[in-house]
Design a protein around this motif. Structure first.
Motif, PDB file in Angstrom:
ATOM      1  N   UNK A  80      12.704  46.161  33.184  1.00  9.55           N
ATOM      2  CA  UNK A  80      13.837  45.642  32.420  1.00  9.55           C
ATOM      3  C   UNK A  80      14.806  46.771  32.054  1.00  9.55           C
ATOM      4  N   UNK A  81      14.279  47.893  31.619  1.00  7.77           N
ATOM      5  CA  UNK A  81      15.133  49.024  31.230  1.00  7.77           C
ATOM      6  C   UNK A  81      15.892  49.547  32.451  1.00  7.77           C
ATOM      7  N   UNK A  82      15.198  49.665  33.589  1.00  9.84           N
ATOM      8  CA  UNK A  82      15.868  50.095  34.820  1.00  9.84           C
ATOM      9  C   UNK A  82      16.968  49.112  35.197  1.00  9.84           C
ATOM     10  N   UNK A  83      16.678  47.824  35.057  1.00  9.68           N
ATOM     11  CA  UNK A  83      17.678  46.800  35.383  1.00  9.68           C
ATOM     12  C   UNK A  83      18.866  46.882  34.435  1.00  9.68           C
ATOM     13  N   UNK A  84      18.626  47.151  33.148  1.00 10.35           N
ATOM     14  CA  UNK A  84      19.744  47.291  32.217  1.00 10.35           C
ATOM     15  C   UNK A  84      20.601  48.502  32.581  1.00 10.35           C
ATOM     16  N   UNK A  85      19.989  49.550  33.090  1.00 14.04           N
ATOM     17  CA  UNK A  85      20.776  50.696  33.547  1.00 14.04           C
ATOM     18  C   UNK A  85      21.707  50.251  34.680  1.00 14.04           C
ATOM     19  N   UNK A  86      21.205  49.383  35.562  1.00 14.71           N
ATOM     20  CA  UNK A  86      22.038  48.851  36.643  1.00 14.71           C
ATOM     21  C   UNK A  86      23.120  47.920  36.096  1.00 14.71           C
ATOM     22  N   UNK A  87      22.757  47.160  35.059  1.00 16.80           N
ATOM     23  CA  UNK A  87      23.748  46.287  34.427  1.00 16.80           C
ATOM     24  C   UNK A  87      24.918  47.130  33.931  1.00 16.80           C
ATOM     25  N   UNK A  88      24.625  48.209  33.200  1.00 15.69           N
ATOM     26  CA  UNK A  88      25.698  49.029  32.638  1.00 15.69           C
ATOM     27  C   UNK A  88      26.457  49.795  33.725  1.00 15.69           C
ATOM     28  N   UNK A  89      25.747  50.201  34.770  1.00 14.62           N
ATOM     29  CA  UNK A  89      26.417  50.914  35.867  1.00 14.62           C
ATOM     30  C   UNK A  89      27.368  49.996  36.632  1.00 14.62           C
ATOM     31  N   UNK A  90      27.052  48.693  36.665  1.00 18.17           N
ATOM     32  CA  UNK A  90      27.856  47.740  37.436  1.00 18.17           C
ATOM     33  C   UNK A  90      28.683  46.804  36.567  1.00 18.17           C
ATOM     34  N   UNK A  91      28.719  47.062  35.285  1.00 17.57           N
ATOM     35  CA  UNK A  91      29.422  46.184  34.349  1.00 17.57           C
ATOM     36  C   UNK A  91      30.895  46.017  34.719  1.00 17.57           C
ATOM     37  N   UNK A  92      31.486  47.042  35.266  1.00 14.17           N
ATOM     38  CA  UNK A  92      32.907  46.963  35.662  1.00 14.17           C
ATOM     39  C   UNK A  92      33.112  45.936  36.774  1.00 14.17           C
ATOM     40  N   UNK A  93      32.040  45.579  37.485  1.00 15.36           N
ATOM     41  CA  UNK A  93      32.132  44.612  38.578  1.00 15.36           C
ATOM     42  C   UNK A  93      31.967  43.160  38.110  1.00 15.36           C
ATOM     43  N   UNK A  94      31.583  42.957  36.852  1.00 17.93           N
ATOM     44  CA  UNK A  94      31.445  41.593  36.342  1.00 17.93           C
ATOM     45  C   UNK A  94      32.824  40.966  36.253  1.00 17.93           C
ATOM     46  N   UNK A  95      33.007  39.840  36.910  1.00 19.56           N
ATOM     47  CA  UNK A  95      34.332  39.224  37.047  1.00 19.56           C
ATOM     48  C   UNK A  95      34.609  38.110  36.047  1.00 19.56           C
ATOM     49  N   UNK A  96      33.733  37.892  35.099  1.00 22.74           N
ATOM     50  CA  UNK A  96      33.892  36.842  34.093  1.00 22.74           C
ATOM     51  C   UNK A  96      33.990  35.466  34.730  1.00 22.74           C
ATOM     52  N   UNK A  97      33.367  35.331  35.892  1.00 22.38           N
ATOM     53  CA  UNK A  97      33.260  34.022  36.548  1.00 22.38           C
ATOM     54  C   UNK A  97      31.808  33.603  36.363  1.00 22.38           C
ATOM     55  N   UNK A  98      31.594  32.621  35.560  1.00 27.54           N
ATOM     56  CA  UNK A  98      30.232  32.204  35.278  1.00 27.54           C
ATOM     57  C   UNK A  98      29.684  32.934  34.060  1.00 27.54           C
ATOM     58  N   UNK A  99      28.437  32.691  33.813  1.00 31.10           N
ATOM     59  CA  UNK A  99      27.771  33.197  32.618  1.00 31.10           C
ATOM     60  C   UNK A  99      27.432  34.682  32.744  1.00 31.10           C
TER      61      UNK A  99
END
Length: 186
Positions: free
Chosen positions: A54-73
């Motif tokens: 989970x912690x590793x995945x959250x690191x990926x979440x923060x690294x890729x947060x700029x790619x979240x397009x606000x389409x969907x949840x």
């Protein structure tokens, strides 16, 4: 009106987190970590390993947060990253063996009255072989279609269906054993 305000607040927090605002990142983590740990725990038996994933995945979440397009949840986006990280972790462990059995049976299973608590059900799911458990979780819990599961796991669609069929059969047998044990008939 509140829905719009809540949605805007989430957008603002995401924007702040993209700008490396640690408070915003902590807010995202704190708001989603309990549920995401539960997601990881569905795939990984050991709680400590699930936490690490989970912690590793959250690191990926923060690294890729700029790619979240606000389409969907946003939560659904995070959940998808968690699932992919769990699958990657299990692959690296080389624990998963899929039976290349393309014959499967579309059986109907009794919807068991919910006499079992969440821990009992998780215990039964944990007892499944890794391949069965992964396909079962992806299909029954996450709602993916067999075609999507096959692509995610690098197997064919028939194998996904077969794994699900075997998992359901094994779970039904375990549920029946547990019922009989609780009723004192075993």
């Amino acid at each position: 009106m509140k829905v719009i305000a809540l949605h805007q607040e989430e957008k603002d927090i995401i924007a702040q987190a993209v700008a490396n605002n640690r408070h915003a990142q902590q807010k995202i983590y704190a708001g989603h970590a309990p549920k995401m740990l539960s997601v990881c725990r569905q795939y990984i038996k050991d709680l400590h390993q699930a936490e690490d994933v989970m912690i590793t995945a959250f690191m990926k979440v923060f690294a890729n947060l700029k790619n979240f397009e606000h389409k969907g949840s946003f939560e659904g986006w995070i959940r998808r990253i968690m699932i992919n990280e769990c699958i990657s972790f299990i692959r690296v462990q080389k624990k998963v063996k899929y039976i290349e059995d393309e014959t499967y049976f579309e059986e109907t299973y009794n919807n068991t009255d919910s006499q079992f608590n969440v821990e009992d059900i998780q215990f039964l799911i944990d007892g499944l072989p890794d391949g069965y458990r992964m396909v079962f979780n992806l299909y029954a819990i996450e709602g993916f279609k067999h075609q999507e599961i096959a692509k995610m796991l690098g197997i064919n669609e028939g194998t996904s269906k077969s794994q699900l069929s075997h998992a359901r059969k094994m779970l039904q047998e375990q549920i029946n054993k547990l019922k009989n044990f609780q009723n004192g008939t075993e």
